[in-house]
Design a protein around this motif. Sequence first.
Motif, PDB file in Angstrom:
ATOM      1  N   ASP A  69     -69.586 -14.343 -10.681  1.00 28.05           N
ATOM      2  CA  ASP A  69     -70.489 -14.349 -11.833  1.00 28.05           C
ATOM      3  C   ASP A  69     -71.286 -15.651 -11.904  1.00 28.05           C
ATOM      4  OD1 ASP A  69     -69.580 -11.838 -12.507  1.00 28.05           O
ATOM      5  OD2 ASP A  69     -68.170 -12.560 -14.034  1.00 28.05           O
ATOM      6  N   GLU A  70     -70.615 -16.769 -11.642  1.00 27.76           N
ATOM      7  CA  GLU A  70     -71.305 -18.068 -11.652  1.00 27.76           C
ATOM      8  C   GLU A  70     -72.376 -18.126 -10.571  1.00 27.76           C
ATOM      9  OE1 GLU A  70     -68.170 -20.929 -11.168  1.00 27.76           O
ATOM     10  OE2 GLU A  70     -67.400 -20.623 -13.198  1.00 27.76           O
ATOM     11  N   VAL A  72     -73.989 -15.598  -9.241  1.00 31.93           N
ATOM     12  CA  VAL A  72     -75.106 -14.718  -9.604  1.00 31.93           C
ATOM     13  C   VAL A  72     -76.046 -15.458 -10.561  1.00 31.93           C
ATOM     14  CG1 VAL A  72     -75.700 -12.634 -10.909  1.00 31.93           C
ATOM     15  CG2 VAL A  72     -73.914 -12.553  -9.170  1.00 31.93           C
ATOM     16  N   GLN A  73     -75.482 -16.167 -11.539  1.00 30.96           N
ATOM     17  CA  GLN A  73     -76.301 -16.929 -12.471  1.00 30.96           C
ATOM     18  C   GLN A  73     -77.040 -18.066 -11.761  1.00 30.96           C
ATOM     19  OE1 GLN A  73     -73.608 -18.178 -15.549  1.00 30.96           O
ATOM     20  NE2 GLN A  73     -73.457 -16.142 -16.443  1.00 30.96           N
ATOM     21  N   GLU A  74     -76.340 -18.744 -10.855  1.00 28.87           N
ATOM     22  CA  GLU A  74     -76.974 -19.841 -10.127  1.00 28.87           C
ATOM     23  C   GLU A  74     -78.094 -19.325  -9.228  1.00 28.87           C
ATOM     24  OE1 GLU A  74     -75.840 -23.622  -7.266  1.00 28.87           O
ATOM     25  OE2 GLU A  74     -74.244 -22.492  -8.228  1.00 28.87           O
ATOM     26  N   ALA A  76     -79.974 -16.749  -9.803  1.00 27.91           N
ATOM     27  CA  ALA A  76     -81.105 -16.435 -10.684  1.00 27.91           C
ATOM     28  C   ALA A  76     -81.853 -17.718 -11.064  1.00 27.91           C
ATOM     29  CB  ALA A  76     -80.615 -15.709 -11.931  1.00 27.91           C
ATOM     30  N   ARG A  77     -81.083 -18.785 -11.334  1.00 32.34           N
ATOM     31  CA  ARG A  77     -81.713 -20.063 -11.680  1.00 32.34           C
ATOM     32  C   ARG A  77     -82.508 -20.615 -10.502  1.00 32.34           C
ATOM     33  NH1 ARG A  77     -80.993 -25.134 -10.706  1.00 32.34           N
ATOM     34  NH2 ARG A  77     -79.026 -24.869  -9.616  1.00 32.34           N
TER      35      ARG A  77
END
Length: 166
Positions: A69-70, A72-74, A76-77
């Motif tokens: 999950d982390e 995936v967020q990174e 996107a960033r």
Amino acid sequence: MSYFPRSLGPMRGAGLACCVIALLAHAPLQAADAGKKTAKEPARHKLLLTREELRACMNSKADIDRTKDELVQEQARLTAEKDELVKLGGELKEQLATLDRGNKELVEKYVEANNDRERRIDALETSGKAYDQKVQALQAQRAAYQKDCASKRFDEDDERAIKAGK
């Protein structure tokens, strides 16, 4: 088309018969070996994970999910930052085409904006390399989980007890 001349026709039949006899003689040995292998395998699968092993597997799975999950967020960033830098590069290119090179103040402002973009690109590349290392670590963690936990059996009562905090 035959690989043997016609004069060897009777010998081909004899050779085939010898091969069949050899295979039939060897077949009972193969069947006995196959029976031994299948008899051992179910016994191995009957072993259950201990409660501590199950707890470690559950914690490992939770860590894998959290890290995924982390990442995936990174990702996107990083993608958003890249898109912004591409857009800024296009704007700077347009500014350069219309830049009054005689105005020292405007030239310095453009150079500073371009240098800032280059620093951001360097930071993005560093972040991308760190992201790649995290992805590789996650893949190694997943491989270890697959080897140690994924195909192992466990007692469902142990799972309920672990989830209950015991």
